[in-house]
Enzyme design. Structure first.
Site: not given
Length: 316
Positions: A178-179, A222
């Protein structure tokens, strides 16, 4: 090829085992009734079933109907009936129930092996066709923004990798990425720049893959996932560390992040060694690990086994 022998006679099971093992096939799975047979099918990859029709309780015809009803087409298992009844009507009933062939006891070893070899060829051809179809499906399951596998393609690829894991008894690892603070990125830099960032990060993730067996997919927004067949947990951790290192080296600007002035990611890792009984449970364990990595401050890696160890220590 993994063979399952279903017969209530220990003598017949031993005889069939001797025939197939002497022909070079692995030690077959053995079951004396429908309950044991279904248990084997549930926890193992079975390529061929040699089944007596007259079984205690649920007979071979009923069991075959249940197998055909419960398993999907891509999990087709050839079934050869072994029976003492040499009756055309009985043969017709066996084929109608979903059987693929029929042998009368006492079984001639030469004939039995010829049937097994034939079914092995069919099974191998189907496996090759399934692999080809999988590759074609992947071409239509690409995320338009990042040019990696999309969610649907990931779901199918994970199930394919899971079946290979069960068949070959090899460790399968999953990375959930996950960004960090990406909503803040979009809010401050705008969605067009956010799209460019996602493409750049996806390309960076791809450079960390080791071979064609490793698969990167966009899970949504994301979030990304990486499937690592035939991979140990330590190797998966090493790959995850290389991703964090490359992100730090790339230094994609993110002045509004709460973590660092550049794009970072949190990564959760799960492995089949941690007891996941299904592909979805493996994914769930990776998701839990990702949540722990984010709650610990982001820009880090968390393995499911570490979560389990912490829970055990807390109980002690």
């Amino acid at each position: 090829m993994q063979i399952l022998v279903v017969d209530d006679s220990a003598l017949v099971r031993d005889m069939v085992t001797s025939i197939v093992v002497n022909a070079g096939y692995p030690q077959p799975l053995l079951a004396k009734d429908a309950r044991e047979a279904k248990a084997h099918i549930k926890r193992s990859v079975v390529d061929l079933i040699l089944m007596d029709i007259q079984l205690p309780g649920v007979d071979g015809l009923q069991l075959t109907r249940q197998i055909r009803r419960n398993l999907k087409d891509e999990q087709w298992i050839p079934i050869i009936f072994l029976t003492i009844k040499d009756d055309p009507d009985y043969l017709a009933a066996a084929i109608d129930a979903g059987g693929d062939d029929y042998l009368v006891k006492p079984v001639n070893p030469v004939v039995l092996l010829a049937k097994v070899h034939a079914m092995a060829r069919i099974s191998n051809m189907k496996a090759a066709l399934d692999e080809t179809n999988l590759q074609l499906n992947r071409l239509t399951q690409i995320d338009a923004l990042t040019n990696v596998i999309n969610r649907r393609g990931f779901d199918e690829s994970l199930m394919h990798s899971w079946r290979l894991h069960r068949r070959n008894d090899q460790e399968l690892c999953l990375l959930f990425l996950d960004i960090d603070d990406f909503k803040t990125y979009n809010d401050n830099y705008g969605h067009p720049q956010g799209d460019r960032c996602l493409r750049q990060v996806a390309e960076l993730f791809k450079t960390c893959l080791r071979n064609e067996s490793d698969l990167l997919a966009r899970y949504g927004g994301e979030e990304f996932v990486i499937v690592l067949p035939n991979t140990t947990l330590r190797a998966a951790e090493k790959l995850a560390q290389s991703i964090l290192l490359k992100l730090a080296q790339e230094r994609i600007e993110h002045q509004h992040s709460h973590v660092a002035p550049y794009i970072t990611a949190s990564i959760g890792i799960s492995t089949t060694r941690d007891g996941a009984s299904t592909a979805q449970k493996l994914l769930s364990q990776a998701d839990r690990s990702l949540y722990k990595a984010k709650s610990n401050g982001r820009n880090q890696i968390c393995c499911f086994e570490d979560i389990e160890q912490l829970a055990t220590d807390a109980e002690l």
